[in-house]
Design a protein around this motif. Structure first.
Motif, PDB file in Angstrom:
ATOM      1  N   ALA A 261       0.812  -1.203   0.000  1.00 47.27           N
ATOM      2  CA  ALA A 261       0.000   0.000   0.000  1.00 47.27           C
ATOM      3  C   ALA A 261       0.856   1.269   0.000  1.00 47.27           C
ATOM      4  CB  ALA A 261      -0.935   0.001   1.215  1.00 47.27           C
ATOM      5  N   GLN A 262       2.136   1.134   0.295  1.00 51.24           N
ATOM      6  CA  GLN A 262       3.012   2.289   0.294  1.00 51.24           C
ATOM      7  C   GLN A 262       3.222   2.770  -1.135  1.00 51.24           C
ATOM      8  OE1 GLN A 262       6.608   1.094   2.227  1.00 51.24           O
ATOM      9  NE2 GLN A 262       5.671   0.926   4.233  1.00 51.24           N
ATOM     10  N   ALA A 263       3.372   4.081  -1.274  1.00 49.27           N
ATOM     11  CA  ALA A 263       3.595   4.655  -2.596  1.00 49.27           C
ATOM     12  C   ALA A 263       4.981   4.270  -3.109  1.00 49.27           C
ATOM     13  CB  ALA A 263       3.470   6.163  -2.518  1.00 49.27           C
ATOM     14  N   ALA A 264       5.055   4.085  -4.401  1.00 46.02           N
ATOM     15  CA  ALA A 264       6.343   3.776  -5.025  1.00 46.02           C
ATOM     16  C   ALA A 264       7.235   5.007  -4.925  1.00 46.02           C
ATOM     17  CB  ALA A 264       6.134   3.404  -6.479  1.00 46.02           C
ATOM     18  N   PRO A 265       8.530   4.804  -4.801  1.00 46.43           N
ATOM     19  CA  PRO A 265       9.427   5.967  -4.740  1.00 46.43           C
ATOM     20  C   PRO A 265       9.386   6.725  -6.066  1.00 46.43           C
ATOM     21  CG  PRO A 265      10.681   3.930  -4.924  1.00 46.43           C
ATOM     22  CD  PRO A 265       9.247   3.544  -4.749  1.00 46.43           C
TER      23      PRO A 265
END
Length: 92
Positions: free
Chosen positions: A14-18
């Motif tokens: 769920a974390q945004a891609a860098p």
């Protein structure tokens, strides 16, 4: 323990891609006029989400500038120009 691993996997995905190098260059040099999503239109900047320009056309504009848009040929390398052009094509 299986539930904990499952929750960990869900939170990690769920974390945004860098941000990509092109996105970082866009944020530093282009976002001021084009906006985060490419639609802002300050200082006569075109809406990048509606642009019909292909990679070659966008590369030309970023390299040489036009109207109020400055040339980036002396501030960005050809690789950086290609990266920001590639990112701009994702703003649809």
């Amino acid at each position: 323990m299986g539930l904990a691993l499952g929750l960990l996997a869900v939170s990690a995905s769920a974390q945004a891609a860098p941000p990509t190098p092109g996105q970082l260059i866009f944020q530093k040099n282009c976002q001021r006029c084009h906006g985060k999503d490419g639609r802002l239109g300050l200082n006569g900047a075109h809406d990048l989400t509606k642009s019909n320009l292909n990679t070659m056309g966008r590369t030309y504009l970023v390299t040489n500038g036009m109207g109020k848009m400055p040339s980036f040929s002396k501030t960005l390398s050809p690789t950086q120009i290609a990266q920001v052009v590639a990112y701009s094509l994702t703003l649809k």
